[in-house]
Every structure is written in C-alpha cells, then in structure tokens.
Design a protein around this motif. Sequence first.
Motif, short mmCIF file in Angstrom:
data_model
loop_
_atom_site.label_atom_id
_atom_site.label_comp_id
_atom_site.label_asym_id
_atom_site.label_seq_id
_atom_site.Cartn_x
_atom_site.Cartn_y
_atom_site.Cartn_z
N ASN A 57 7.81 -27.52 18.01
CA ASN A 57 6.71 -26.64 17.63
C ASN A 57 7.28 -25.29 17.22
O ASN A 57 8.42 -24.94 17.54
CB ASN A 57 5.73 -26.49 18.79
N ARG A 58 6.46 -24.51 16.50
CA ARG A 58 6.89 -23.20 16.01
C ARG A 58 5.98 -22.12 16.56
O ARG A 58 4.76 -22.27 16.56
CB ARG A 58 6.82 -23.14 14.48
N MET A 59 6.58 -21.00 17.00
CA MET A 59 5.82 -19.82 17.42
C MET A 59 6.33 -18.62 16.64
O MET A 59 7.54 -18.47 16.43
CB MET A 59 5.99 -19.58 18.92
N VAL A 60 5.40 -17.77 16.22
CA VAL A 60 5.75 -16.61 15.40
C VAL A 60 5.27 -15.33 16.08
O VAL A 60 4.15 -15.29 16.63
CB VAL A 60 5.15 -16.72 13.98
N LYS A 61 6.11 -14.30 16.06
CA LYS A 61 5.86 -13.06 16.80
C LYS A 61 4.62 -12.30 16.34
O LYS A 61 3.93 -11.68 17.14
CB LYS A 61 7.07 -12.13 16.67
N ASP A 62 4.33 -12.32 15.03
CA ASP A 62 3.23 -11.51 14.50
C ASP A 62 2.65 -12.19 13.28
O ASP A 62 3.15 -13.20 12.80
CB ASP A 62 3.73 -10.10 14.15
N LEU A 63 1.58 -11.62 12.75
CA LEU A 63 0.90 -12.19 11.57
C LEU A 63 1.31 -11.49 10.28
O LEU A 63 0.59 -11.53 9.29
CB LEU A 63 -0.62 -12.10 11.76
N ASN A 64 2.47 -10.85 10.29
CA ASN A 64 3.02 -10.24 9.07
C ASN A 64 2.09 -9.16 8.51
O ASN A 64 1.92 -9.04 7.30
CB ASN A 64 3.29 -11.31 8.01
N GLY A 65 1.49 -8.38 9.41
CA GLY A 65 0.63 -7.28 9.00
C GLY A 65 -0.80 -7.66 8.69
O GLY A 65 -1.62 -6.80 8.33
N LEU A 66 -1.14 -8.92 8.81
CA LEU A 66 -2.49 -9.40 8.49
C LEU A 66 -3.38 -9.36 9.73
O LEU A 66 -2.91 -9.54 10.85
CB LEU A 66 -2.43 -10.84 7.97
N SER A 67 -4.66 -9.16 9.51
CA SER A 67 -5.61 -9.34 10.59
C SER A 67 -5.85 -10.82 10.79
O SER A 67 -5.48 -11.64 9.94
CB SER A 67 -6.94 -8.65 10.26
#
Length: 411
Positions: A254-264
């Motif tokens: 599975n993949r987890m990402v730290k943030d939404l790249n500045g998106l809401s």
Amino acid sequence: MPKIQPFKAIRAPRAFANLVASRSYEDYSDGELESKLEFNPYTFLHVINPGYRYHKEVTGVQRFQLVKNRYLEFKEDGIYVKDKDPALYVYRMTTRNNSFCGIIAGASADDYAQDKIKKHEDTMQRREELFKDYLKTVGFNAEPVLLTYPDKATIKETIDKVTAVIPDYEFTTQDRVTHALWPITDIDIISILQYEFEQIPNFYIADGHHRTASSYLLAETLKAENPDHTGKEAYNFFMSFLIPESELRIYEFNRMVKDLNGLSKEQFLFKLDKWFRIENRGLELYKPSKKHHFSMYLDGEYYSLYLRKTVYKFTDALSELDTQILYKTILEPILGISDLKNDRRIKYGYGKNNLLQMKQQIDEGDFAVGFGMMPLSVEEIKAIADEGLTMPPKSTYIEPKMRSGLTIYEF
C-alpha cells in the motif's frame, strides 16, 4: 532453455542447523538483533555483522573482509562443513498458512545475460557494483535468489519421491516456520531434474534482482581475470531456490503520502474524479476485490476508486498494472511524486493488517492519504518480464523469504 547445476554446499551439521540459519539481516529489529548476537554464538548473523565483536559498526571494504574472516572461523570451528558430493537440495519451508517446496541449485549467470532468466525490476548500477565487490571479497553467497517456473508434473513427482524419506534437516524456528532439507546426490535423479528444467523456456526472478545482477557482474569479472576460464567454474553460477508458480505468494504494497500537494480535500477529490468513479464508504474498511479497483483513506473516511476505463488508455503490460495506474493518475500528476524510490513524501506498507496500520498513521497525522489495491498476479509479473519492461518500485511483496546461511555457495 535455462540450466541448473548441482554444487557442494557448505552448511551446518544437523546439531547446529537450527541455530545457524537466520532471517535476512534487515528483517530483525535492533532489539532482536542484539539478543540473537548476545545469546547465540552460532547464528549466521555473527558472520554478516562482524563489527559486533568490536562493539562498533563496520562498513565498506573493511566490513567485507571481516565478514570473510568470521565465515572462515565458522568453518574452522566446524559450524560449517562442506558436503562431500555435488548435490541439488530439495528445501521445504512450512509456515502457519503456506508450504513452499523447491530446489536449491546453481543457476547460470550466462542464462541471465541471454534473458533465459527474466527480470521485472530495475536495478541500480551502484548497488550492483557494491554487492559484486562484496561477493568477490567474501567468496560465497549465503542467500539464494528466488526463481519461479511454470508448474511441471514430472518435476513435482520427482520432488515428491525425494521428500518421501526422512530429511537430512528438519527444525522449527521461533517464528513457527518449519524447515526441511533433502540433499540429492543420486546422479540419475540429478540428471532427470536437469533435463526437465532444460525443457522450460524461461525462469523468472521473483526476488533477488540485485543479487542476480551482481552475480553476473562477478562472473564477468572473474572470467576476465582467469586466462584458463572454461565456463564450468563455480563463479559462472549463482545459488537459487526454484519453486513452481503455484507456490509463489504475492502480496500488495500500500502507499501513504505525507500531504495533498497543496490541495484542499475538495480540490483533491475533484481532480480524482477525472480518472475514477468515487464512492464514499465512511467508516467501512474497504479492501479492493478486483483489478483496477483501489481503496483510499482520507480525512477519517474510506473511499472506493474505480478506474474509468474510457479515459485511461492501456498500451502495454505495464500500463495495466494497478501500481502503474496509481502512479500515472494520482501520485505523479496530482500529488507531484515522480520519484517513487527516493521521494520522502511517500511510504510503503505490506501485510494483512496494513490497511488498519495505514488508517492509524493517517489518523495520527503522519500522513494525509493512503491507497490500497489488489496484489499483482504471476501472469502480470511474467508479462512485464516478457515485454522487457520494469514495474514501479514496491509493486510486490513476494514469499517465501529465504533463510540466510542455510546453504552456502562458494565461488
């Protein structure tokens, strides 16, 4: 048609076998490693962690030489003994859920060069060269490359006959895995197995791409240094564990990402809508059950994502992989992650409880969003290899995971 080669394994006498063989070094926590090294003087971990004796971490060329020294000491002390006759080794590993049975043998570095042993992962030249230098210094390989082949009745029948008698080794380790080993020294049986394997068009690397590439580099290096090279030298082969495709177990990362790249959250979902049919499943733990279906955990809720196949175009075997689809539709264009190996914003997890672990880490704020998918199949892996393509990093977690130091192959 790939070849297999019997060899004289260096291995522990029966009384030491359960104490010597270890899991891969990276598999142990710091506490486990310290305990093994402190209380088990026979564990192979002493060989591959030679700095323990000096209470310091040793790296580079110095470590390579110390590994060789510890290995020679194990041989001098009778912890390792060389078999008298060349053999193929039937090895069976039985876990709580699975049983894996195959043959430990020498596989041909030349077959790898000629694409008779096919790969599906990229390797890094720096790691290839580093491990080649390690092998050249220590002079042995302690963990076989995992190769797979199409199921073949005659091979299975031969293995079944071999395993019908009491094994040379049989022991259970602390992780409740039972290991059994049968050396095959009968020339007629060896010839039958060699012939049957030669009828198989290709082997496929399931696990151990860097070890295979490094073994090939070593073979080329030693070949160039040997004016009397014949092609029969031990360095022309590398230790492998061959199992049929039906026994291979493939799990997803599975993949987890730290943030939404500045998106809401709303902007992110809007961009996803281009590629996927999205359904909010609330607190229901959703695990995909079909290819091209994905799970997503975001802001305390689970979502199912179904690929819009009228929008996404399939062009080759790579484009059909769920790991590639996730990369091309979400990770790269929306979340801005182009380097899946080195970007610190992404982390990978595997295991039957990983969706729950992923939820916990996202709830605690360590990550913003997580994605799950179906495991890839053997057919997908083979299609990638046959087309000469490579999968995205962390596309598969494959079992069995072999023990280190159970059988040693010397060059």
